[in-house]
Design a protein around this motif. Sequence first.
Motif, PDB file in Angstrom:
ATOM      1  N   LEU A  68       1.020  -1.448  -0.042  1.00 45.61           N
ATOM      2  CA  LEU A  68      -0.334  -0.145   0.015  1.00 45.61           C
ATOM      3  C   LEU A  68       0.823   1.073   0.597  1.00 45.61           C
ATOM      4  N   SER A  69       0.352   2.770  -0.306  1.00 46.31           N
ATOM      5  CA  SER A  69       0.786   3.921  -0.521  1.00 46.31           C
ATOM      6  C   SER A  69       0.352   4.138   1.088  1.00 46.31           C
ATOM      7  N   PRO A  70       1.649   5.216   1.630  1.00 50.82           N
ATOM      8  CA  PRO A  70       1.428   6.281   2.140  1.00 50.82           C
ATOM      9  C   PRO A  70       0.162   6.282   3.062  1.00 50.82           C
ATOM     10  N   ASP A  71      -0.922   6.792   1.549  1.00 52.17           N
ATOM     11  CA  ASP A  71      -2.091   6.902   1.562  1.00 52.17           C
ATOM     12  C   ASP A  71      -3.018   5.897   1.552  1.00 52.17           C
ATOM     13  N   GLY A  72      -3.220   4.038   1.533  1.00 51.44           N
ATOM     14  CA  GLY A  72      -3.762   3.402   1.800  1.00 51.44           C
ATOM     15  C   GLY A  72      -3.896   2.929   0.149  1.00 51.44           C
ATOM     16  N   ARG A  73      -3.492   3.338  -0.824  1.00 53.60           N
ATOM     17  CA  ARG A  73      -3.947   2.918  -2.220  1.00 53.60           C
ATOM     18  C   ARG A  73      -3.462   1.514  -2.589  1.00 53.60           C
ATOM     19  N   VAL A  74      -3.541   0.499  -3.317  1.00 53.37           N
ATOM     20  CA  VAL A  74      -2.956  -0.797  -3.768  1.00 53.37           C
ATOM     21  C   VAL A  74      -2.130  -0.388  -4.557  1.00 53.37           C
ATOM     22  N   ARG A  75      -0.868  -0.620  -4.834  1.00 53.18           N
ATOM     23  CA  ARG A  75       0.503  -0.350  -5.019  1.00 53.18           C
ATOM     24  C   ARG A  75       0.485  -2.015  -5.776  1.00 53.18           C
ATOM     25  N   THR A  76       0.654  -3.315  -5.329  1.00 57.15           N
ATOM     26  CA  THR A  76       1.097  -4.414  -5.921  1.00 57.15           C
ATOM     27  C   THR A  76       0.305  -5.825  -5.415  1.00 57.15           C
ATOM     28  N   TRP A  77      -0.272  -6.543  -6.621  1.00 60.71           N
ATOM     29  CA  TRP A  77      -1.343  -7.449  -6.117  1.00 60.71           C
ATOM     30  C   TRP A  77      -0.284  -9.086  -6.541  1.00 60.71           C
ATOM     31  N   ASN A  78      -0.570  -9.755  -5.378  1.00 66.06           N
ATOM     32  CA  ASN A  78      -0.618 -11.351  -6.050  1.00 66.06           C
ATOM     33  C   ASN A  78      -1.145 -11.996  -6.273  1.00 66.06           C
ATOM     34  N   ALA A  87      -9.034  -8.880 -10.021  1.00 67.04           N
ATOM     35  CA  ALA A  87      -7.496  -9.119 -11.418  1.00 67.04           C
ATOM     36  C   ALA A  87      -6.784  -7.650 -10.038  1.00 67.04           C
ATOM     37  N   ALA A  88      -5.565  -7.549 -10.585  1.00 65.63           N
ATOM     38  CA  ALA A  88      -5.067  -6.786 -10.648  1.00 65.63           C
ATOM     39  C   ALA A  88      -4.984  -5.680 -11.186  1.00 65.63           C
ATOM     40  N   ASP A  89      -5.418  -5.249 -12.564  1.00 65.53           N
ATOM     41  CA  ASP A  89      -5.897  -4.073 -13.234  1.00 65.53           C
ATOM     42  C   ASP A  89      -7.164  -3.550 -12.983  1.00 65.53           C
TER      43      ASP A  89
END
Length: 666
Positions: free
Chosen positions: A45-55, A65-67
């Motif tokens: 997560l970014s510092p403000d809580g947004r998803v940055r990566t996905w496994n 899905a990641a997108d």
Amino acid sequence: MESARLQAEEKEPPPGVATTGPGSDTDIGFRMLVDAIEDYAIFMLSPDGRVRTWNAGAAKIKGYAADEILGRHFSVFYTAEAVARGWPRYELEEAALHGRFEDEGWRVRKDGSTFWANVVITALRDASGTLKGYVKITRNLNERRRQTEALRQSEERFRLLLEGVEGYAIYMLDTEGMITSWNIGATQITGYRRDEVIGRHFSMFHPADDAAAEGPDRVLRIAQAGGRYEEEGWRQRKDASLFWANVTTTAVHDEAGQLRGYAKIVRDMSERKRLEELELANRRMSEFLATLGHELRNPLAPVRNAIGILQKDPDVGPTAARCRDMIDRQITHLSRLVDDLLDIGRITSGKIELRLAPVDMRTVVERGIESSRFHTDAREQRIDVDLPAEPLTVKGDMTRLVQVLHNLLHNASKFSPPGTAIAIRATRQSRSALIEVRDQGRGMPEHALEAVFQLFVQEDRDTNPTDSGLGIGLTLCRSLVRMHGGAISASSTGPGLGSTFTIRLPLAEPAAPVRPMSPTSRRTSAARRILVLDDNRDSADSLAMLLEINGHQARPLYTAEAALRMAPSFQPHLVFIDLAMPTMDGFAALRAFKAIPQLARTIFIAMTGYGQEDDRQRTAQAGFDLHLVKPLDVSQLGPIVDGAELAVPSDAPWNDSDDAGLHDER
């Protein structure tokens, strides 16, 4: 632009991950490892809580899905209620403040379904301590929660089950013996409510003397050492009354083997204890009655023998004869009372002996009527008899069957008005003989038709206190009839309309023709040599005198030692042996007699005041040829001495064809 920025950031290695530079083999291998994990959702997560990566695990668990998820705020995974109370923001603040935050709760998938998740959020900072974002790991704990919930529900059901069990006191103790749980059965048995016992020591249920002896603490020590301890003893209720309890104490350990407490199960066994004590009392009463009968019969024996001697004397005057006959009647009556007294004990122990033989029920009826004349004549009652012309033969004990008829006629006479008629009818019905005794008495209500056969039960005892009796007559009737393989029942159309008692007995199979005795097997009535061994001198002397009057050569002896000295030279045909003698009893004397070669053909007869079946079996097993109960029936002495009723095997020496008379004089 934002998507491109995020993708660019994704190419940067996470702070704290050792690399040799962007795009190094180590970095690529690590990312490939994380991406391949399917059982855990691992994403940044970014510092403000947004998803940055996905496994792959995140896609599998959450359904995105990641997108579909990259760049979106992670609060999309939380329930509306959690978002409304600011829980996602709180988790990030706690992770930033403490470096790590762990939680369990409901999370939301893409399709809107929920699952129970374990979440770990770790704050990521660079070398200068600047917050760069967060790593979040989520596990799906639905199955574990389902198992935990199932276990909780099972434990709850089990708790409710135990608390609802009646008849058993089931409760838990801590390691010190303090009560921690309580069920309804415990309240029923002890009288204590739950709030009155929780936190108290279980010794409160032990009587004061048991507690003083450290009984409760001893129970816990034994249960801890052996795992389980069962005992029985007195316990105390709230009202201070005592009850007999069966108590099982089980030590309870956790998975590590640590003692956690004890489980107690208590049953109130007071009723069983009462029945055991009653059974013991009945057994002792039976033993007492048998002993009493023996002690009463012993003094009757010489009196009966003396009467037999007087009956043989032709020179007895009229006055002496009347006295003799009066004594004879009273001795007979007293003997009957002793037998009736013993029957009470035999009823309770099931030890009434039957001597079975073919019996014509017409004869039983005639003898039963004759024995009851005293009662019916005194009340001027008439007995109407209806008997078939052909025999009604059953296999039974004549004396006991007459006793049954006598009791029924006495009962009918007792409860019928003077001057009325009692009807007896005997018929054949299929393969059974039916005997009906009908009276014109007070009758019985329906509820009493079965109860009157119970021991000590008498109908209308309270309303008719003048009616005497112990209430054992009909009980004895039912016992005797059942022992004959039959049944007895009572019927009545109602109070004041009389009663009918019906006996049903199986008819006997036709008897085989009796083969006449050959001349060589017929026993003679020659004089016998007889030893009478009894430590009661009056009994021994009177029996010997009676045998002498009948033409035999009888010798009374009072100790086994004296009899054993005389036996080799006297060579008796028969030896009467009293069983209860001092120094050497009858059984020991028998063994000594049988060791004498000259007595190989001698008949040995036991004399005793005990006459129950186990007494007869004991003498038979010891080797006695016959068991006689005191006082001896004088009329039976002749056939016994002549050998006509001796139950001796057919291969006995005195039964050989060349020795028809036991022993000839040598």
